[in-house]
Write an enzyme that holds these catalytic residues in place. Structure first.
Site, mmCIF file in Angstrom:
data_model
loop_
_atom_site.group_PDB
_atom_site.id
_atom_site.type_symbol
_atom_site.label_atom_id
_atom_site.label_comp_id
_atom_site.label_asym_id
_atom_site.label_seq_id
_atom_site.Cartn_x
_atom_site.Cartn_y
_atom_site.Cartn_z
ATOM 1 N N HIS A 101 11.466 52.016 43.500
ATOM 2 C CA HIS A 101 10.579 51.001 42.926
ATOM 3 C C HIS A 101 9.347 50.782 43.787
ATOM 4 O O HIS A 101 9.389 50.855 45.017
ATOM 5 C CB HIS A 101 11.319 49.675 42.764
ATOM 6 N N HIS A 128 10.530 55.227 38.192
ATOM 7 C CA HIS A 128 11.110 54.837 39.485
ATOM 8 C C HIS A 128 12.428 55.561 39.733
ATOM 9 O O HIS A 128 12.817 55.775 40.876
ATOM 10 C CB HIS A 128 11.281 53.308 39.566
ATOM 11 N N ASP A 214 20.442 37.628 39.114
ATOM 12 C CA ASP A 214 19.262 36.918 38.612
ATOM 13 C C ASP A 214 19.624 35.515 38.135
ATOM 14 O O ASP A 214 18.887 34.556 38.399
ATOM 15 C CB ASP A 214 18.609 37.710 37.482
ATOM 16 N N LYS A 249 39.293 43.472 22.140
ATOM 17 C CA LYS A 249 39.302 42.025 22.359
ATOM 18 C C LYS A 249 38.080 41.555 23.140
ATOM 19 O O LYS A 249 37.784 40.355 23.183
ATOM 20 C CB LYS A 249 40.570 41.622 23.121
#
Length: 463
Positions: A101, A128, A214, A249
């Site tokens: 990055h 990247h 985050d 499930k």
């Protein structure tokens, strides 16, 4: 043979996952300048300008992805023969997947490089992920102790290729399910390619970690239960390839994951103020493209690893502290003024935005040309940001869960589009697109003219 010393554990304390144990091969990679650089690249780009707590970096995210990759390998090892070298390769891919990055993460890739490639020698094919693979090669070439550590751990050249394939899986995708393009591992181990970067379903440890991390630093409630998903994973034979499937499930848990991704994009990653600041930073990069390095453009550092590896979020501070430029002194002064505006919160002004739509828009340059057609004095004062809000990789065209493989309590693989039989509570559209119009000027008269021109274009386009 896998050396026992290579498996010696080093302990990390992580706020998301708690105690993390990594072997000394992985730690050797972490303890390099190339990896330590990630300490100065924020995970969420400019989001910290809106959410002050979101200052976490790619450094801890990559360690988290490495850890989660090991957890999935441990689970799948209950069912398949996975060697210690296989596990180490997958963990290395998790550790290195984001090392490529640029400054402010996706802002550099998506805002700056994509725009500037039309006028410089930088290539549009750059990503990247590809850069991460190049940096992996650079690490091996410049740090002999890492190369030696990999040899002691039993890794061969084919294993190094395998690591790069895991990082950049999208370059090996084929519409023909029977066509196997990977060389690092045979088709019998195809499930290993779905752990770090899953181009088939979007369910991978990269997403697990960044959603968890985050949310934590944004102060947003996280509904993802990754442990439950991992515990209910199984390897199944699908069209001649061994794939990772999930117990039926867990359909709601999977949907919650994709919804959480969309939610974070809406309230954080694509927050109007974040978009404004990203446009300002991108403009700063463009103004200083030929200023930072002698004879090398910032946009061309993607082909010069030594210079590229010197770029971090600290680039704004470097520009602020530059005393002069022999190439573009006026551009440097303009860039410094933009940085000062960011520091004093005098940001680009959001003047209009289109209603949500599923249609494709023209490119931003064409839209600006149409907006300023009857008022040329606005030509240098309007930016258009194109936003895409979706639930995941596949949601541009349909249900993001459709590619996911589910199995029932008997281990039987279920047919596709299972969720349609389960619930009617599905969105009308899985993807919406929007244009936001920003005025770069601080002059209130120009801002008002920009607002009127943009609203007029919207009314003509969406009549």
């Amino acid at each position: 043979m896998y050396d026992k010393e290579c498996a010696m554990a080093y302990i990390f304390n992580d706020p998301i996952h708690g105690t993390i144990e990594l072997n000394q091969v992985l730690v050797a990679i972490i303890d390099t300048p190339e990896f330590q650089r990630l300490r100065n690249i924020k995970q969420t780009g400019a989001v910290s300008y809106v959410y002050p707590g979101a200052t976490h970096t790619r450094f801890e995210h990559c360690i988290g992805v490495c850890y989660l990759a090991g957890k999935i390998i441990d689970k799948l090892s209950e069912q398949a023969i996975i060697t210690q070298v296989d596990k180490l390769c997958v963990q290395m891919a998790g550790l290195l997947h984001d090392v490529g990055h640029g400054p402010f993460s996706h802002l550099f890739d998506d805002c700056f490089i994509q725009e500037i490639t039309t006028t410089t020698t930088a290539t549009a094919e750059w990503s990247h992920e590809l850069q991460s693979c190049r940096i992996f090669d650079y690490l091996l070439a410049n740090h002999g102790h890492i190369e030696n550590a990999l040899k002691e751990a039993g890794l061969r050249d084919i294993d190094k290729l395998f690591v790069k394939e895991l990082i950049n899986t999208k370059d090996y995708q084929s519409n023909d399910n029977n066509k196997w393009l990977f060389k690092g591992r045979p088709k019998e181990k195809s499930f290993l390619y779905e752990i770090v970067s899953n181009e088939r379903t979007g369910i991978d440890v990269d997403k697990f970690d960044y959603l968890l991390r985050d949310c934590y630093y944004l102060g947003v409630n996280c509904t993802l239960d990754w442990r439950r998903l991992v515990q209910r994973m199984k390897i199944v034979d699908k069209n001649g390839q061994y794939r990772i499937a999930i117990r039926d499930k867990e359909k709601d848990n999977v949907y919650n994951m994709f919804y959480l991704r969309m939610h974070l994009r809406r309230i954080a990653y694509q927050h109007p103020t974040c978009t404004s600041i990203e446009l300002m930073i991108s403009d700063i990069f463009k103004l200083c493209n030929d200023v930072l390095f002698p004879n090398v453009l910032i946009s061309d550092t993607i082909h010069d690893l030594e210079k590229y590896l010197s770029l971090t979020d600290c680039i704004l501070e470097r520009i602020s502290n530059m005393t002069h430029s022999t190439t573009s002194p006026d551009h440097l002064d303009q860039a410094k003024k933009l940085i000062r505006r960011m520091q004093t919160r005098r940001l680009y002004t959001l003047v209009a935005e289109t209603p949500p739509s599923t249609q494709e828009f023209k490119n931003s340059k064409e839209v600006v040309e149409e907006v300023v057609r009857y008022n040329n004095m606005l030509a240098n004062h309007i930016h258009v940001a194109k936003l895409i809000l979706n639930f995941g990789k596949w949601s541009n065209t349909g249900d993001p869960v459709e590619p996911v493989i589910f199995f029932d309590k008997n281990g039987t693989v279920l047919p596709e589009k299972i969720y349609e039989e389960f619930s009617l509570f599905v969105p009308k559209s899985w993807c919406q697109k929007q244009l936001r119009f920003f005025c770069t000027s601080e002059d209130q008269n120009i801002i008002e003219m920009a607002r009127i021109s943009c609203l007029d274009w919207i009314s003509r386009t969406f009549h």
